[in-house]
Design a protein around this motif. Structure first.
Motif, short mmCIF file in Angstrom:
data_model
loop_
_atom_site.label_atom_id
_atom_site.label_comp_id
_atom_site.label_asym_id
_atom_site.label_seq_id
_atom_site.Cartn_x
_atom_site.Cartn_y
_atom_site.Cartn_z
N UNK A 176 -15.61 3.73 23.72
CA UNK A 176 -16.79 4.25 22.31
C UNK A 176 -16.03 4.56 20.84
N UNK A 177 -15.11 4.90 21.47
CA UNK A 177 -14.19 5.34 20.59
C UNK A 177 -12.07 4.85 21.14
N UNK A 178 -11.57 5.04 20.27
CA UNK A 178 -10.22 4.47 20.69
C UNK A 178 -9.73 4.88 19.77
N UNK A 179 -8.24 4.66 20.21
CA UNK A 179 -6.56 5.59 19.10
C UNK A 179 -6.65 3.99 18.54
N UNK A 180 -6.39 4.16 17.05
CA UNK A 180 -5.05 3.05 15.88
C UNK A 180 -4.44 3.28 16.53
N UNK A 181 -3.40 2.10 15.82
CA UNK A 181 -1.54 2.22 15.69
C UNK A 181 -0.70 3.10 15.08
N UNK A 182 -1.75 3.79 14.73
CA UNK A 182 -1.32 5.53 13.82
C UNK A 182 -2.17 6.31 14.87
N UNK A 183 -2.62 6.14 15.50
CA UNK A 183 -2.63 7.01 16.36
C UNK A 183 -3.84 8.56 16.25
N UNK A 184 -4.78 8.05 15.49
CA UNK A 184 -5.85 8.60 14.68
C UNK A 184 -6.79 7.23 15.85
N UNK A 185 -8.11 8.04 15.57
CA UNK A 185 -9.38 7.75 16.66
C UNK A 185 -10.21 7.59 15.56
N UNK A 289 -11.54 21.66 18.06
CA UNK A 289 -11.28 21.75 16.87
C UNK A 289 -12.86 20.16 16.03
N UNK A 290 -13.78 21.04 15.64
CA UNK A 290 -14.62 20.06 14.70
C UNK A 290 -14.24 19.04 13.82
N UNK A 291 -14.87 18.13 14.01
CA UNK A 291 -14.73 17.32 12.53
C UNK A 291 -13.62 17.18 12.55
N UNK A 292 -12.50 16.83 13.93
CA UNK A 292 -11.53 16.03 13.85
C UNK A 292 -11.64 15.10 13.43
N UNK A 293 -12.19 13.75 13.81
CA UNK A 293 -12.84 11.86 13.96
C UNK A 293 -14.03 12.13 13.96
N UNK A 294 -14.14 10.97 13.62
CA UNK A 294 -15.55 9.85 12.96
C UNK A 294 -15.85 10.64 15.34
#
Length: 343
Positions: A176-185, A289-294
């Protein structure tokens, strides 16, 4: 120097076989660090120069890709067995770390070699473990090799911890979550996957029960995704029936609430030599770390879900026998009773 080496090699040694032990720590080293492997196999000529016939040199290389700190190396166990039965006149290894980076294994091998009058040869020379000075030197080499492994681990772990504390360590996210090519979730762009996760959290919020969530999924014949973690299909989505353990993992995973977390569990070594994985309370996690990604739910909702599941069933170390005990407050249908064993 050569005369001294040949004085250690007696006719009684030459009547037995020479065992050449070849090992690389990882499969990557096997394919990329080929020079070390060639040097190890090249020790066969060292045995021939010391007086062994080429056909009497037995190569044990079944531990290629195995760490020297591992205790379940089949090739090393075979080597120890051959030495213990008196079949080996000499054991050859490029360096001590090729034989073992575990002091217990190394000193056990030295003890057996001393009892069976077996020599040890590395790139630096030939040693007789039955002689005090040689055994002292071999013991020091083993200690230095183990210390080197400790330094390497500490250096690697230090880098991992620093990245984890900054929230920059890439850890395989749950389905349900993935990493983009830029390294963000980000949320998985597959809308069917998103729908399944949103349905799960919404159903649990309505029912307050992981068992009830499983029951509704089975009633509605919903298929849920899993991401294959290994094998030829690694990374691919597999669809199947939702089970109780899958619901609990989703409810307890802070990534679904958009939080980066590291150090949620730790491995403990048991008295019998095995290991067990134990969950840690949130205040003992290395990083949160809360709120680090969607995410799919808010952090407050995640805390509420965790409080609900803990009220129904106290947490236990992963793999503990009592985790299979049924919670009498859970639903009593056979589906959930069977699912509890895999929670």
């Amino acid at each position: 120097m050569m005369n001294d080496l040949h004085q250690k090699v007696q006719a009684s040694h030459l009547k037995r076989d020479a065992y050449l032990y070849v090992r690389q720590s990882t499969l990557r080293q096997v394919f990329e660090n080929t020079e070390s492997t060639k040097r190890q196999y090249g020790l066969r000529q060292r045995a021939v120069a010391l007086g062994w016939a080429d056909e009497r040199v037995i190569v044990i290389d079944s531990d290629l890709g195995q760490s020297g700190a591992s205790s379940d190396r089949e090739g090393f166990q075979r080597l120890v067995a051959e030495v213990g039965m008196g079949h080996a006149g000499i054991v050859l290894g490029l360096e001590v770390s090729r034989l073992a980076r575990n002091s217990m294994d190394w000193h056990r091998l030295l003890e057996i070699c001393a009892l069976t009058a077996t020599l040890i040869c590395d790139e630096d020379g030939v040693y007789d473990p039955a002689h005090f000075n040689d055994r002292l030197l071999l013991g020091l080499k083993g200690t230095m090799s183990e210390a080197e492994l400790h330094v390497l681990r500490a250096r690697l772990q230090g880098g991992i911890l620093n990245k984890a504390r900054r929230g920059e360590l890439e850890i395989r996210p749950p389905v349900g979550l993935i990493y983009t090519s830029e390294g963000t979730v980000v949320l998985d762009p597959d809308q069917q996957v998103q729908h399944c996760l949103r349905w799960l959290f919404a159903t649990f919020a309505r029912t307050g029960s992981a068992c009830a969530t499983v029951r509704f999924a089975r009633t509605e014949e919903l298929a849920f995704p899993r991401r294959c973690a290994k094998g030829v299909h690694k990374g691919e989505l597999l669809w199947g029936a939702l089970d109780h353990s899958q619901v609990l993992r989703a409810l307890h995973n802070p990534r679904y609430a958009g939080a980066f977390a590291y150090g949620r569990s730790q491995t403990r070594r048991n008295v019998d030599g095995g290991t067990s994985l134990q969950r840690l309370p949130q205040d003992e996690w290395v990083t949160l770390i809360p709120d680090s990604h969607p995410g799919y739910i808010s952090w407050d909702t995640s805390a509420t879900n965790n409080a609900c599941t803990r009220a129904r069933r106290p947490s236990a170390p992963i793999g503990a026998a009592d985790r299979r005990a049924r919670d009498p407050r859970c639903c009593k249908d056979s589906l959930c009773a069977g699912a509890m064993a895999g929670a």
